[in-house]
Scaffold this motif. Structure first.
Motif, PDB file in Angstrom:
ATOM      1  N   PRO A 192       0.852 -23.731  21.108  1.00 39.82           N
ATOM      2  CA  PRO A 192       1.629 -24.900  21.546  1.00 39.82           C
ATOM      3  C   PRO A 192       3.039 -24.553  22.002  1.00 39.82           C
ATOM      4  CG  PRO A 192       0.450 -25.392  19.516  1.00 39.82           C
ATOM      5  CD  PRO A 192       0.280 -23.932  19.760  1.00 39.82           C
ATOM      6  N   GLY A 193       3.650 -23.569  21.365  1.00 38.03           N
ATOM      7  CA  GLY A 193       4.985 -23.166  21.759  1.00 38.03           C
ATOM      8  C   GLY A 193       5.032 -22.467  23.093  1.00 38.03           C
ATOM      9  N   VAL A 194       3.881 -21.999  23.569  1.00 38.05           N
ATOM     10  CA  VAL A 194       3.783 -21.387  24.901  1.00 38.05           C
ATOM     11  C   VAL A 194       3.397 -22.449  25.928  1.00 38.05           C
ATOM     12  CG1 VAL A 194       2.590 -19.663  26.308  1.00 38.05           C
ATOM     13  CG2 VAL A 194       3.226 -19.122  23.948  1.00 38.05           C
ATOM     14  N   LEU A 195       2.317 -23.181  25.664  1.00 39.76           N
ATOM     15  CA  LEU A 195       1.849 -24.198  26.612  1.00 39.76           C
ATOM     16  C   LEU A 195       2.893 -25.285  26.846  1.00 39.76           C
ATOM     17  CD1 LEU A 195      -1.895 -24.979  25.779  1.00 39.76           C
ATOM     18  CD2 LEU A 195      -0.969 -23.728  27.725  1.00 39.76           C
ATOM     19  N   GLN A 209       4.441 -35.633  23.117  1.00 38.54           N
ATOM     20  CA  GLN A 209       5.655 -36.309  23.548  1.00 38.54           C
ATOM     21  C   GLN A 209       6.911 -35.849  22.818  1.00 38.54           C
ATOM     22  OE1 GLN A 209       5.696 -38.630  26.084  1.00 38.54           O
ATOM     23  NE2 GLN A 209       3.553 -38.100  26.370  1.00 38.54           N
ATOM     24  N   LEU A 210       6.772 -35.018  21.774  1.00 41.25           N
ATOM     25  CA  LEU A 210       7.902 -34.696  20.911  1.00 41.25           C
ATOM     26  C   LEU A 210       8.366 -33.255  21.100  1.00 41.25           C
ATOM     27  CD1 LEU A 210       6.540 -36.343  17.624  1.00 41.25           C
ATOM     28  CD2 LEU A 210       8.014 -37.377  19.378  1.00 41.25           C
ATOM     29  N   LEU A 211       9.638 -33.012  20.824  1.00 42.42           N
ATOM     30  CA  LEU A 211      10.160 -31.651  20.859  1.00 42.42           C
ATOM     31  C   LEU A 211       9.485 -30.783  19.805  1.00 42.42           C
ATOM     32  CD1 LEU A 211      12.252 -29.684  22.064  1.00 42.42           C
ATOM     33  CD2 LEU A 211      13.884 -30.508  20.335  1.00 42.42           C
ATOM     34  N   SER A 212       9.072 -31.394  18.704  1.00 44.97           N
ATOM     35  CA  SER A 212       8.398 -30.639  17.638  1.00 44.97           C
ATOM     36  C   SER A 212       7.025 -30.136  18.057  1.00 44.97           C
ATOM     37  CB  SER A 212       8.264 -31.507  16.385  1.00 44.97           C
ATOM     38  OG  SER A 212       7.512 -32.678  16.657  1.00 44.97           O
ATOM     39  N   ASP A 213       6.515 -30.600  19.197  1.00 47.53           N
ATOM     40  CA  ASP A 213       5.229 -30.089  19.683  1.00 47.53           C
ATOM     41  C   ASP A 213       5.351 -28.675  20.237  1.00 47.53           C
ATOM     42  OD1 ASP A 213       3.783 -32.420  19.047  1.00 47.53           O
ATOM     43  OD2 ASP A 213       4.542 -33.405  20.853  1.00 47.53           O
ATOM     44  N   TYR A 254      -1.754 -19.471  14.365  1.00 50.26           N
ATOM     45  CA  TYR A 254      -0.812 -18.365  14.216  1.00 50.26           C
ATOM     46  C   TYR A 254      -0.212 -18.318  12.817  1.00 50.26           C
ATOM     47  CZ  TYR A 254      -0.460 -16.162  18.804  1.00 50.26           C
ATOM     48  OH  TYR A 254      -0.709 -15.430  19.940  1.00 50.26           O
ATOM     49  N   PHE A 255      -0.055 -19.462  12.169  1.00 52.50           N
ATOM     50  CA  PHE A 255       0.422 -19.445  10.786  1.00 52.50           C
ATOM     51  C   PHE A 255      -0.588 -18.747   9.878  1.00 52.50           C
ATOM     52  CE2 PHE A 255       3.569 -22.913  11.657  1.00 52.50           C
ATOM     53  CZ  PHE A 255       4.662 -22.264  11.107  1.00 52.50           C
ATOM     54  N   ALA A 256      -1.876 -18.949  10.151  1.00 52.02           N
ATOM     55  CA  ALA A 256      -2.910 -18.256   9.370  1.00 52.02           C
ATOM     56  C   ALA A 256      -2.837 -16.754   9.607  1.00 52.02           C
ATOM     57  CB  ALA A 256      -4.282 -18.798   9.742  1.00 52.02           C
ATOM     58  N   VAL A 257      -2.678 -16.361  10.875  1.00 50.80           N
ATOM     59  CA  VAL A 257      -2.538 -14.933  11.190  1.00 50.80           C
ATOM     60  C   VAL A 257      -1.302 -14.359  10.501  1.00 50.80           C
ATOM     61  CG1 VAL A 257      -2.096 -13.298  13.060  1.00 50.80           C
ATOM     62  CG2 VAL A 257      -3.779 -15.106  13.372  1.00 50.80           C
ATOM     63  N   LEU A 258      -0.203 -15.094  10.557  1.00 48.87           N
ATOM     64  CA  LEU A 258       1.034 -14.640   9.925  1.00 48.87           C
ATOM     65  C   LEU A 258       0.851 -14.460   8.422  1.00 48.87           C
ATOM     66  CD1 LEU A 258       4.102 -14.091   9.994  1.00 48.87           C
ATOM     67  CD2 LEU A 258       4.466 -16.556   9.820  1.00 48.87           C
ATOM     68  N   GLY A 259       0.176 -15.405   7.789  1.00 49.59           N
ATOM     69  CA  GLY A 259      -0.055 -15.298   6.353  1.00 49.59           C
ATOM     70  C   GLY A 259      -0.862 -14.068   5.986  1.00 49.59           C
ATOM     71  N   MET A 260      -1.934 -13.805   6.747  1.00 47.58           N
ATOM     72  CA  MET A 260      -2.737 -12.611   6.495  1.00 47.58           C
ATOM     73  C   MET A 260      -1.922 -11.338   6.681  1.00 47.58           C
ATOM     74  SD  MET A 260      -5.964 -13.228   5.606  1.00 47.58           S
ATOM     75  CE  MET A 260      -6.901 -11.820   6.181  1.00 47.58           C
ATOM     76  N   LEU A 261      -1.122 -11.321   7.729  1.00 46.20           N
ATOM     77  CA  LEU A 261      -0.314 -10.128   7.982  1.00 46.20           C
ATOM     78  C   LEU A 261       0.705  -9.885   6.877  1.00 46.20           C
ATOM     79  CD1 LEU A 261       0.339 -10.459  11.819  1.00 46.20           C
ATOM     80  CD2 LEU A 261      -1.012  -8.709  10.686  1.00 46.20           C
ATOM     81  N   LEU A 262       1.327 -10.951   6.392  1.00 48.13           N
ATOM     82  CA  LEU A 262       2.317 -10.794   5.330  1.00 48.13           C
ATOM     83  C   LEU A 262       1.677 -10.245   4.058  1.00 48.13           C
ATOM     84  CD1 LEU A 262       4.435 -14.045   5.788  1.00 48.13           C
ATOM     85  CD2 LEU A 262       5.176 -11.689   6.201  1.00 48.13           C
ATOM     86  N   ARG A 283      12.636 -20.847  23.551  1.00 43.60           N
ATOM     87  CA  ARG A 283      12.758 -19.410  23.825  1.00 43.60           C
ATOM     88  C   ARG A 283      11.896 -18.547  22.910  1.00 43.60           C
ATOM     89  NH1 ARG A 283      15.456 -21.793  27.863  1.00 43.60           N
ATOM     90  NH2 ARG A 283      17.546 -22.506  27.309  1.00 43.60           N
ATOM     91  N   PHE A 284      11.775 -18.964  21.639  1.00 47.52           N
ATOM     92  CA  PHE A 284      11.300 -18.029  20.626  1.00 47.52           C
ATOM     93  C   PHE A 284       9.786 -17.931  20.507  1.00 47.52           C
ATOM     94  CE2 PHE A 284      15.392 -18.298  17.860  1.00 47.52           C
ATOM     95  CZ  PHE A 284      16.078 -17.646  18.867  1.00 47.52           C
ATOM     96  N   TYR A 285       9.064 -19.017  20.769  1.00 46.87           N
ATOM     97  CA  TYR A 285       7.640 -18.988  20.430  1.00 46.87           C
ATOM     98  C   TYR A 285       6.839 -18.036  21.310  1.00 46.87           C
ATOM     99  CZ  TYR A 285       8.144 -22.646  16.964  1.00 46.87           C
ATOM    100  OH  TYR A 285       8.491 -23.348  15.833  1.00 46.87           O
ATOM    101  N   ILE A 286       7.263 -17.829  22.544  1.00 46.02           N
ATOM    102  CA  ILE A 286       6.577 -16.838  23.378  1.00 46.02           C
ATOM    103  C   ILE A 286       6.749 -15.443  22.783  1.00 46.02           C
ATOM    104  CG2 ILE A 286       6.671 -15.671  25.625  1.00 46.02           C
ATOM    105  CD1 ILE A 286       7.134 -18.365  26.913  1.00 46.02           C
TER     106      ILE A 286
END
Length: 437
Positions: A112-115, A258-262, A269-277, A331-334
């Motif tokens: 979502p942060g890319v699209l 419709q929201l900036l939080s989208d 990716y949170f699941a991937v991040l959790g496994m990696l941590l 800027r950051f999510y990509i």
């Protein structure tokens, strides 16, 4: 026409560039055509990759397409290049794990942060970084595994390309690359050969990336001062925007996005991040750890942690905050998505001390993550339907007499010149001489 005012602005800037190319003029100059007669330097002088890619596509299509169609093709080309370059670099990282490379590439483009950057934010310069970010992440990881000149090319060339595409993303990825190479040199024997290769990479980057730096440093307009100087006018607003996206950034995407939080990382990716941590705590690997640590820092900067996030932002240099601007999530999510994809491919590659059970769990998480991420994308498709203009409205917006002179033209300056007017003006009635003579 797709999008809002910013999309229209980029269409006119594309038209300004392509019109000059079609008439045989290169290099292209600012303020030459009626589309940018007011001297618009943005993005040509600061992020020219967008217009250059449009010019190449226009040449390849026989100069037969309209400017709106060319703009759409630029977006499509970058998206296709992004997912395939992600796949190819992940396959080079771990050739035996092509299935995970395909899944992680799907997650990358459907994040979502890319699209959201192109579907709902009209961030065309940001979208130009989509094909380059996976290359930079791969270049970082490759330098840890292969200390050769080719690794330096893999890192320096796409990193320089980011500066041609969009400085706010480039400055942060450059910092991550510099941090990674510092860690690599500390962990290496620091032999003369290793240092010479690193110096070669720095020199190559400086040569390839010099245009945006020289261009921006030389931009000036009467009575407004130099470009990109000083801090943000209201730096406190940055934390306000970061705060307002919480907890929305941890929820599913809203109806039609419709929201900036989208603009968010997404559950996959949170699941991937959790496994990696979890696995990084057990099995140390320098290249994976650098990418993972960098991603976590960026994530904390856009998802507010009480006291900690605000403290981190106060430590960021004012010039970097100015370049990043008020919405760091754009800027950051990509960067995070590209870095986590490479880290995940490294961690679960064959030859790493990971159990078969963990790999099966990771495969299941990736499969579910892809399904969820693609399902969530329907909200952005819905947003697209909401933002498409009719054919008549598109034709009207494309007429020269309706070209708006937006303050994007002078967004890099401390103030607007006296001759600027925010509205529609007749180019033939506004031509001004360079001097009284």
């Amino acid at each position: 026409m797709y999008g809002a005012g910013d999309a229209m602005w980029y269409t006119h800037m594309l038209a300004d560039y392509v019109t000059q190319l079609r008439s045989g003029h290169f290099p292209v100059y600012a303020g030459t055509t009626a589309y940018a007669f007011n001297g618009a330097v943005y993005p040509l002088r600061v992020a020219p990759l967008y217009q250059h890619v449009a010019g190449v596509i226009d040449l390849l299509t026989g100069r037969t397409l309209g400017f709106v169609m060319l703009q759409h093709l630029v977006v499509v080309a970058c998206g296709v290049a992004g997912i395939f370059l992600s796949y190819l670099t992940l396959c080079r990282t771990t050739p035996q794990r092509r299935w995970s490379a395909a899944a992680l590439s799907i997650l990358y483009l459907s994040c979502p942060g890319v699209l959201g950057t192109i579907y709902t934010q009209d961030l065309y310069m940001t979208w130009m970084t989509v094909p380059l970010a996976p290359l930079v992440a791969y270049g970082i990881s490759r330098t840890f595994r292969c200390d050769d000149l080719r690794s330096q090319v893999w890192l320096a060339a796409p990193l320089a390309g980011l500066w041609w595409a969009h400085a706010p993303i480039a400055v942060w990825f450059t910092a991550i690359a510099a941090f990674s190479q510092g860690v690599r040199l500390l962990l290496s024997t620091r032999s003369p050969g290793t240092i010479r290769k690193a110096a070669f990479g720095v020199g190559l980057f400086a040569i390839l990336a010099q245009y945006p730096f020289v261009s921006v440093s030389e931009i000036a307009t009467p009575n407004t001062g130099q470009s990109v100087v000083g801090p943000l006018a209201h730096p406190e607003k940055l934390m306000e925007f970061v705060t307002t996206v919480f907890p929305g950034a941890l929820k599913p995407i809203s109806a039609h996005a419709q929201l900036l939080s989208d603009l968010q990382l997404g559950y996959a990716y949170f699941a991937v991040l959790g496994m990696l941590l979890i696995l990084t705590l057990v099995f140390q690997r320098a290249d994976c750890s650098v990418l993972l640590a960098s991603s976590c820092i960026l994530l904390v900067l856009v998802i507010p942690v009480p006291w900690f996030t605000a403290t981190l932002w106060r430590l960021v240099p004012a010039s970097v905050v100015r370049i990043t601007y008020y919405w760091p999530m754009q800027r950051f999510y990509i960067i995070i998505a590209a870095s986590l994809g490479t880290a995940a491919q490294l961690r679960f590659g064959l030859g790493t001390p990971t159990s078969k059970g963990a790999k099966k769990l990771f495969a299941a998480l990736l499969s579910l993550g892809c399904a969820w991420s693609l399902w969530e994308s329907r909200q952005f498709i819905g947003a697209a339907h909401d933002r498409i203009s009719s054919q008549d409205a598109t034709l009207s917006a494309s007429r020269l007499e309706n070209a708006p002179l937006m303050d994007h033209s002078y967004g890099l300056f401390q103030g607007l010149p006296s001759y600027f007017s925010n509205g529609v003006m007749d180019p033939s009635a506004e031509i001004r001489v360079f001097s009284p003579g």
